[in-house]
Design an enzyme around this catalytic site. Structure first.
Site, PDB file in Angstrom:
ATOM      1  N   CYS A  26       0.822  -1.212   0.000  1.00 30.26           N
ATOM      2  CA  CYS A  26       0.000   0.000   0.000  1.00 30.26           C
ATOM      3  C   CYS A  26       0.856   1.262   0.000  1.00 30.26           C
ATOM      4  CB  CYS A  26      -0.946  -0.013   1.206  1.00 30.26           C
ATOM      5  SG  CYS A  26      -1.943   1.472   1.305  1.00 30.26           S
ATOM      6  N   TYR A  49      -9.655  -3.222 -10.540  1.00 29.01           N
ATOM      7  CA  TYR A  49      -9.263  -1.978  -9.857  1.00 29.01           C
ATOM      8  C   TYR A  49      -7.994  -1.372 -10.464  1.00 29.01           C
ATOM      9  CZ  TYR A  49     -11.864  -2.863  -5.385  1.00 29.01           C
ATOM     10  OH  TYR A  49     -12.782  -3.054  -4.410  1.00 29.01           O
ATOM     11  N   LYS A  71      -0.225   5.526  -5.902  1.00 21.25           N
ATOM     12  CA  LYS A  71      -1.293   5.554  -6.932  1.00 21.25           C
ATOM     13  C   LYS A  71      -2.204   6.761  -6.715  1.00 21.25           C
ATOM     14  CE  LYS A  71      -4.992   4.305  -6.047  1.00 21.25           C
ATOM     15  NZ  LYS A  71      -5.472   2.975  -5.799  1.00 21.25           N
ATOM     16  N   CYS A 114      -1.627   1.768  -2.975  1.00 20.34           N
ATOM     17  CA  CYS A 114      -2.623   2.825  -2.746  1.00 20.34           C
ATOM     18  C   CYS A 114      -2.042   4.235  -2.662  1.00 20.34           C
ATOM     19  CB  CYS A 114      -3.384   2.590  -1.439  1.00 20.34           C
ATOM     20  SG  CYS A 114      -3.344   0.945  -0.779  1.00 20.34           S
ATOM     21  N   HIS A 145     -27.088  21.544   1.709  1.00 20.38           N
ATOM     22  CA  HIS A 145     -27.259  22.145   0.404  1.00 20.38           C
ATOM     23  C   HIS A 145     -26.326  23.325   0.215  1.00 20.38           C
ATOM     24  CE1 HIS A 145     -29.484  23.012  -3.233  1.00 20.38           C
ATOM     25  NE2 HIS A 145     -29.536  24.281  -2.873  1.00 20.38           N
ATOM     26  N   GLU A 167      -7.769   2.059 -12.731  1.00 19.49           N
ATOM     27  CA  GLU A 167      -7.206   3.246 -12.072  1.00 19.49           C
ATOM     28  C   GLU A 167      -6.019   3.790 -12.878  1.00 19.49           C
ATOM     29  OE1 GLU A 167      -8.507   2.473  -7.430  1.00 19.49           O
ATOM     30  OE2 GLU A 167      -6.483   1.949  -8.017  1.00 19.49           O
ATOM     31  N   GLU A 224     -26.081  15.396  -0.946  1.00 16.57           N
ATOM     32  CA  GLU A 224     -27.441  15.581  -0.418  1.00 16.57           C
ATOM     33  C   GLU A 224     -28.450  14.702  -1.162  1.00 16.57           C
ATOM     34  OE1 GLU A 224     -29.531  19.386  -1.213  1.00 16.57           O
ATOM     35  OE2 GLU A 224     -27.846  19.876  -2.530  1.00 16.57           O
TER      36      GLU A 224
HETATM   37  P1  NDP Z   1      -8.870  -7.536  -9.824  1.00 16.74           P
HETATM   38  O1  NDP Z   1      -9.190  -8.881  -9.335  1.00 16.74           O
HETATM   39  O2  NDP Z   1      -9.624  -6.352  -9.366  1.00 16.74           O
HETATM   40  O3  NDP Z   1      -8.939  -7.535 -11.406  1.00 16.74           O
HETATM   41  C1  NDP Z   1      -8.256  -8.465 -12.190  1.00 16.74           C
HETATM   42  C2  NDP Z   1      -8.697  -8.264 -13.622  1.00 16.74           C
HETATM   43  O4  NDP Z   1      -7.890  -9.051 -14.474  1.00 16.74           O
HETATM   44  C3  NDP Z   1     -10.142  -8.683 -13.838  1.00 16.74           C
HETATM   45  O5  NDP Z   1     -10.728  -7.795 -14.739  1.00 16.74           O
HETATM   46  C4  NDP Z   1      -9.993 -10.081 -14.448  1.00 16.74           C
HETATM   47  O6  NDP Z   1     -11.031 -10.400 -15.319  1.00 16.74           O
HETATM   48  C5  NDP Z   1      -8.718  -9.930 -15.239  1.00 16.74           C
HETATM   49  N1  NDP Z   1      -7.962 -11.171 -15.399  1.00 16.74           N
HETATM   50  C6  NDP Z   1      -7.648 -12.076 -14.446  1.00 16.74           C
HETATM   51  N2  NDP Z   1      -6.893 -13.073 -14.962  1.00 16.74           N
HETATM   52  C7  NDP Z   1      -6.751 -12.792 -16.289  1.00 16.74           C
HETATM   53  C8  NDP Z   1      -6.096 -13.444 -17.353  1.00 16.74           C
HETATM   54  N3  NDP Z   1      -5.419 -14.569 -17.176  1.00 16.74           N
HETATM   55  N4  NDP Z   1      -6.166 -12.889 -18.581  1.00 16.74           N
HETATM   56  C9  NDP Z   1      -6.844 -11.733 -18.767  1.00 16.74           C
HETATM   57  N5  NDP Z   1      -7.473 -11.065 -17.794  1.00 16.74           N
HETATM   58  C10 NDP Z   1      -7.434 -11.596 -16.555  1.00 16.74           C
HETATM   59  O7  NDP Z   1      -7.302  -7.396  -9.534  1.00 16.74           O
HETATM   60  P2  NDP Z   1      -6.341  -6.134  -9.536  1.00 16.74           P
HETATM   61  O8  NDP Z   1      -5.025  -6.687  -9.932  1.00 16.74           O
HETATM   62  O9  NDP Z   1      -6.900  -5.003 -10.309  1.00 16.74           O
HETATM   63  O10 NDP Z   1      -6.322  -5.724  -8.025  1.00 16.74           O
HETATM   64  C11 NDP Z   1      -5.980  -6.686  -7.024  1.00 16.74           C
HETATM   65  C12 NDP Z   1      -6.685  -6.366  -5.751  1.00 16.74           C
HETATM   66  O11 NDP Z   1      -6.075  -5.233  -5.153  1.00 16.74           O
HETATM   67  C13 NDP Z   1      -8.143  -5.960  -5.912  1.00 16.74           C
HETATM   68  O12 NDP Z   1      -8.997  -7.047  -5.910  1.00 16.74           O
HETATM   69  C14 NDP Z   1      -8.378  -5.076  -4.741  1.00 16.74           C
HETATM   70  O13 NDP Z   1      -8.771  -5.874  -3.665  1.00 16.74           O
HETATM   71  C15 NDP Z   1      -7.022  -4.471  -4.468  1.00 16.74           C
HETATM   72  N6  NDP Z   1      -6.969  -3.078  -4.943  1.00 16.74           N
HETATM   73  C16 NDP Z   1      -7.790  -2.150  -4.389  1.00 16.74           C
HETATM   74  C17 NDP Z   1      -7.768  -0.855  -4.797  1.00 16.74           C
HETATM   75  C18 NDP Z   1      -8.672   0.138  -4.176  1.00 16.74           C
HETATM   76  O14 NDP Z   1      -9.204  -0.143  -3.108  1.00 16.74           O
HETATM   77  N7  NDP Z   1      -8.914   1.280  -4.796  1.00 16.74           N
HETATM   78  C19 NDP Z   1      -6.862  -0.401  -5.857  1.00 16.74           C
HETATM   79  C20 NDP Z   1      -6.056  -1.449  -6.391  1.00 16.74           C
HETATM   80  C21 NDP Z   1      -6.121  -2.739  -5.943  1.00 16.74           C
HETATM   81  P3  NDP Z   1     -12.369 -11.121 -14.843  1.00 16.74           P
HETATM   82  O15 NDP Z   1     -13.225 -10.071 -14.213  1.00 16.74           O
HETATM   83  O16 NDP Z   1     -12.902 -11.689 -16.096  1.00 16.74           O
HETATM   84  O17 NDP Z   1     -11.926 -12.173 -13.856  1.00 16.74           O
END
Ligand code: NDP
Length: 455
Positions: A43, A180, A51, A48, A439, A184, A444
């Site tokens: 983080c 995510y 980012k 986080c 307001h 982002e 709101e």
């Molecule tokens: P996520 O699980 O959010 O997203 C992974 C993405 O990659 C999904 O769209 C998934 O598709 C796709 N994917 C997975 N495997 C493959 C593959 N083999 N080929 C192609 N596409 C694939 O993971 P992130 O890496 O974005 O983030 C990890 C975690 O970190 C999050 O779950 C979250 O908990 C945390 N995080 C939180 C943030 C915040 O609070 N703002 C910011 C960044 C991270 P599909 O949907 O089809 O599975």
């Protein structure tokens, strides 16, 4: 008890491990913590915090444009990547130093090297060879970016670990994934002037979020100039003679860019940690299997945070670490309730969400009343920006309880944090209704929606 060198050995000085170490030490435990990377964890060092600073930087692009509508004359702004990158790196270094000071102040012994588990009470520090016998071991090693299953040329992409240190801003960037991290970074780099294409295998982004929010975010990203190639499964990456990368999708034309960010999820950091040899049960993606008290099947070993793959968010890891330390060393047993956790996606516009999506609530068998509102924020009236805010309340028709709140728009992360208090307390729609509006504000609208969606 005196057989042990320490009462608690924590592996991993990220958010969860650091909190557990400090609290345990405050309860009188002798604590040691090991970190093989920089103190602070994902983080603070490569997640986080840096980012969000990038997100702030990216939003100035629109602020400069919007200012004109309010009477300001703004000379054509110019963005300098190294200035931002280095300022963020300095801030990360400052924060890592604060984490270290916090540990030292709490009298936690720090070992800056990799630690592996040798047995239920034994840790080996890999560089120094030091063996430490611990009454309790806490695994808080987080996760790592994964491209799973690997594809040919996958190593030509970079992960979110490297994106913070790009030597220069690329002209074109491909972002693989629709979660995510992918969205982002797509959103922020587009605003910093990069031509961004998102390649995502699904038919829409952010699986698991409320569908109405997903659709509107997808459209907003496209409106911001991000090319979205949905239904695109990437199966190969190659390097071109000029050093650029070419991504091949199973269907459709290949696409070129200087940088490919692979953001296809993260995996628990347990490889080579010695946990299996110590008898600790791991799950299918290597996550440490724990119960509500973060206890593994080995009584002396607990685990918190992303390494357990429960809800992979910093505040969750912190809360789990705190509960473990209070319960084990403070004589105050409690455990974290994972039921209601607010989160934000820091795209522009951003998402703030807590509780069940409409689709999840429906699937769970609730009879629902849905309240929604879409409007142009006041600021956009004069700036002229084509921008809307969307809000949705998911309400249990039988009990009137608010099951979920979903917001897409400026400051929705900030708004949802405050709304989360009410939702956590079990607020009903009637509670929202009797709350007096503030307001003029965007938030709101949350307390002025009176008519449930028809049908
Ligand atoms: P996520 O699980 O959010 O997203 C992974 C993405 O990659 C999904 O769209 C998934 O598709 C796709 N994917 C997975 N495997 C493959 C593959 N083999 N080929 C192609 N596409 C694939 O993971 P992130 O890496 O974005 O983030 C990890 C975690 O970190 C999050 O779950 C979250 O908990 C945390 N995080 C939180 C943030 C915040 O609070 N703002 C910011 C960044 C991270 P599909 O949907 O089809 O599975």
């Amino acid at each position: 008890m005196t057989d042990f060198d320490v009462d608690l050995f924590v592996i991993g000085a990220g958010s969860g491990g650091t909190r557990a170490a400090r609290i345990a030490s405050g309860h009188g435990a002798r604590v040691m913590i090991a970190e093989e990377d920089r103190i602070g964890g994902t983080c603070v060092i490569r997640g986080c915090v840096p980012k969000k600073l990038f997100v702030y930087a990216s939003r100035f692009a629109e602020d400069f444009e919007d200012a004109a509508g309010f009477g300001w004359t703004v000379p054509k702004p110019r963005f300098d990547w190294p200035t931002l990158r280095d300022a963020v790196a300095d801030e990360v270094t400052r924060l890592s130093g604060l984490y270290r000071k916090g540990l030292e102040g709490a009298k936690v012994a720090i070992r800056e090297e990799r630690a592996v588990v040798e047995g239920p009470h034994e840790i080996r520090l890999q560089k120094s060879g030091e063996i430490v016998r611990a009454r309790h071991i806490l695994v808080a090693t987080g996760g790592y970016p994964a491209f799973d299953p690997p594809i040919p040329g996958g190593e030509l992409g970079i992960s979110s670990n490297e994106i913070f240190h790009l030597p220069s801003l690329p002209q074109r960037m491909l972002v693989v994934g629709g979660g995510y991290i992918a969205l982002e970074f797509a959103s922020l780099f587009a605003r910093l002037g990069v031509e961004v294409t998102v390649l995502h295998r699904g038919d829409n982004v952010l699986r698991g979020f409320d569908d109405d929010v997903r659709i509107r975010l997808r459209d907003a990203l496209a409106h911001a100039g991000i090319a979205l190639r949905l239904g695109c499964t990437i199966d190969r990456i190659e390097e071109l003679p000029d050093g650029a990368r070419r991504a091949h999708c199973v269907k459709g034309d290949p696409i070129d860019a200087e940088v490919i960010l692979v953001a296809t999820g993260r995996r628990p950091n347990t490889v080579g940690l010695g946990l299996e040899q110590a008898g600790v049960k791991l799950g299918p993606i290597g996550q440490v299997m724990v119960d509500d008290n973060s206890a593994t099947n080995i009584p002396s070993i607990h685990a918190v945070g992303d390494v357990t793959n429960r809800i992979n968010l910093t505040p969750v890891a912190i809360r789990e670490g705190h509960a473990f330390a209070d319960s084990t060393f403070g004589g105050k047993p409690w455990h974290m309730d994972h039921g209601l956790v607010a989160s934000a996606v820091f795209t522009t516009p951003e998402i703030g969400t807590i509780g069940l999506s409409e689709q999840q609530a429906f699937a769970a068998g609730y009879e629902l009343r849905i309240f929604e509102s879409g409007f142009r924020p006041m600021r956009a009236t004069i700036s002229g920006r084509q921008e809307r805010i969307y809000m949705k309340l998911v309400v249990d028709a039988k009990t009137d309880r608010v099951l979920g709140v979903h917001i897409l728009g400026h400051d929705s992360g900030e708004i949802i944090q405050a709304v989360a208090i009410a939702v956590t307390m079990g607020a009903t729609k009637a509670d929202f209704d009797r709350t007096i509006a503030l307001h003029p504000s965007a938030a709101e609208e949350l307390v002025t929606m009176r008519t449930a969606r028809a049908g």
